[in-house]
Design a protein around this motif. Structure first.
Motif, PDB file in Angstrom:
ATOM      1  N   MET A 165       0.790  -1.225   0.000  1.00 14.62           N
ATOM      2  CA  MET A 165       0.000   0.000   0.000  1.00 14.62           C
ATOM      3  C   MET A 165       0.828   1.283   0.000  1.00 14.62           C
ATOM      4  O   MET A 165       0.328   2.328  -0.400  1.00 14.62           O
ATOM      5  CB  MET A 165      -0.921   0.022   1.221  1.00 14.62           C
ATOM      6  N   ALA A 166       2.067   1.218   0.489  1.00 12.05           N
ATOM      7  CA  ALA A 166       2.833   2.460   0.631  1.00 12.05           C
ATOM      8  C   ALA A 166       4.318   2.176   0.469  1.00 12.05           C
ATOM      9  O   ALA A 166       4.790   1.059   0.714  1.00 12.05           O
ATOM     10  CB  ALA A 166       2.562   3.100   1.990  1.00 12.05           C
ATOM     11  N   LEU A 167       5.056   3.232   0.074  1.00 14.25           N
ATOM     12  CA  LEU A 167       6.491   3.142  -0.157  1.00 14.25           C
ATOM     13  C   LEU A 167       7.186   4.339   0.481  1.00 14.25           C
ATOM     14  O   LEU A 167       6.595   5.406   0.633  1.00 14.25           O
ATOM     15  CB  LEU A 167       6.801   3.157  -1.659  1.00 14.25           C
ATOM     16  N   LEU A 175      17.643   2.211  -0.686  1.00  9.97           N
ATOM     17  CA  LEU A 175      16.683   1.230  -0.203  1.00  9.97           C
ATOM     18  C   LEU A 175      15.264   1.736  -0.446  1.00  9.97           C
ATOM     19  O   LEU A 175      15.015   2.948  -0.488  1.00  9.97           O
ATOM     20  CB  LEU A 175      16.867   0.987   1.302  1.00  9.97           C
ATOM     21  N   LEU A 176      14.355   0.796  -0.588  1.00 11.01           N
ATOM     22  CA  LEU A 176      12.939   1.122  -0.721  1.00 11.01           C
ATOM     23  C   LEU A 176      12.178   0.355   0.348  1.00 11.01           C
ATOM     24  O   LEU A 176      12.214  -0.874   0.404  1.00 11.01           O
ATOM     25  CB  LEU A 176      12.438   0.728  -2.107  1.00 11.01           C
ATOM     26  N   TRP A 177      11.500   1.116   1.236  1.00  9.83           N
ATOM     27  CA  TRP A 177      10.656   0.511   2.263  1.00  9.83           C
ATOM     28  C   TRP A 177       9.268   0.257   1.689  1.00  9.83           C
ATOM     29  O   TRP A 177       8.720   1.096   0.968  1.00  9.83           O
ATOM     30  CB  TRP A 177      10.554   1.433   3.475  1.00  9.83           C
ATOM     31  N   LEU A 186       6.720  -5.195   7.182  1.00 10.52           N
ATOM     32  CA  LEU A 186       7.532  -4.293   6.381  1.00 10.52           C
ATOM     33  C   LEU A 186       8.520  -5.110   5.574  1.00 10.52           C
ATOM     34  O   LEU A 186       9.102  -6.077   6.077  1.00 10.52           O
ATOM     35  CB  LEU A 186       8.299  -3.315   7.265  1.00 10.52           C
ATOM     36  N   GLN A 187       8.719  -4.710   4.327  1.00  7.37           N
ATOM     37  CA  GLN A 187       9.744  -5.335   3.509  1.00  7.37           C
ATOM     38  C   GLN A 187      10.727  -4.252   3.069  1.00  7.37           C
ATOM     39  O   GLN A 187      10.367  -3.067   2.932  1.00  7.37           O
ATOM     40  CB  GLN A 187       9.123  -6.017   2.291  1.00  7.37           C
ATOM     41  N   SER A 217      14.418   7.752  10.939  1.00  6.08           N
ATOM     42  CA  SER A 217      13.105   7.402  11.494  1.00  6.08           C
ATOM     43  C   SER A 217      12.121   7.098  10.379  1.00  6.08           C
ATOM     44  O   SER A 217      11.938   7.909   9.462  1.00  6.08           O
ATOM     45  CB  SER A 217      12.553   8.542  12.354  1.00  6.08           C
ATOM     46  N   LEU A 218      11.509   5.921  10.463  1.00  6.37           N
ATOM     47  CA  LEU A 218      10.446   5.541   9.540  1.00  6.37           C
ATOM     48  C   LEU A 218       9.131   5.571  10.310  1.00  6.37           C
ATOM     49  O   LEU A 218       8.959   4.833  11.282  1.00  6.37           O
ATOM     50  CB  LEU A 218      10.682   4.143   8.966  1.00  6.37           C
TER      51      LEU A 218
END
Length: 246
Positions: A165-167, A175-177, A186-187, A217-218
């Motif tokens: 749903m979100a990036l 990196l891509l969360w 989370l990947q 911070s994520l």
């Protein structure tokens, strides 16, 4: 029509993009793109999608990202990406045929399925294509669409994504969360080698659907748990933000 903050009403607001003193809002419930002029205390509607497609009457603008003077819009209901050019106020369909599919190729001939999340990095757009359970890339310079991972046709075909749903893009570490919503996790995708892995979180996730990265911070919208989490991406520690208005 321009209104003051106090007289404006939104419905199901989703993505945000701040450009200078203007905050753009994907107002999904109203099928509209709204602009909040923060320095003036005013809100206006810059676009509406009512009746854009007979087969999909609800357009659902879901997320926004700004790149090079263009606001890119994930249209979950229309299975497309649209653009709003700031200098000309021009709104147009940009990528996707409008039919739900996982199809790579030229932007206009490509197929998306409920694109919900957007991020940009180094002149590349990343799309969380929720209905296809895939992460897609769009390169504005070449107008090409490719599947980065997930689905069944990408280089990492079969990657176990379920309705991402979100990036959030981390340019410093390439990196891509990914908020892997239906898997409630989370990947983390390496943009250097294309490898994807789970990022363990010492807190129960329940269909996370929003991400925002600020330094180390994520921030995670832990949607079905009605929580906002702050994840330290270096130490892995998690803090739940206190947002109780009472």
């Amino acid at each position: 029509m321009t209104r003051s903050f106090s007289r404006s009403r939104a419905s199901g607001s989703q993505g945000l993009a701040r450009i200078g003193e203007d905050l753009y809002v994907a107002d999904a419930g109203n099928q509209a793109l709204r602009r909040i002029r923060l320095d003036r205390g005013e809100v206006d509607t810059v676009a509406r999608w009512e009746g854009q497609a007979a087969a999909s009457p609800a357009a659902y603008p879901w997320d926004l990202v700004h790149q090079g003077g263009v606001l890119y819009i994930a249209m979950a209901g229309l299975h497309q990406l649209w653009t709003y050019t700031l200098s000309t106020a021009r709104l147009s369909a940009y990528a996707g045929t409008g039919q739900p599919a996982l199809q790579d190729g030229s932007a206009r001939g490509a197929g998306f399925s409920q694109p919900c999340g957007l991020a940009s990095l180094d002149d590349v757009l990343f799309v969380a294509d929720a209905g296809a359970s895939a992460i897609r890339t769009v390169r504005p310079a070449s107008l090409g669409v490719a599947t980065l991972c997930g689905g069944s046709s990408g280089p990492a075909g079969g990657t176990d994504l379920q309705h991402p749903m979100a990036l959030a893009a981390d340019g410093a570490r390439q990196l891509l969360w990914i908020a892997d919503s239906y898997n409630s996790r989370l990947q983390l995708l390496s943009l250097r080698d294309g490898r994807i892995k789970d990022f363990p979180v010492d807190h129960a996730l329940d269909q996370p659907a929003g991400l925002s990265l600020a330094g180390d911070s994520l921030f995670v919208a832990n949607t079905n748990a009605h929580e906002i989490l702050e994840l330290d991406t270096v130490s892995g520690t998690v803090r739940m933000l206190d947002i109780d208005e009472g």
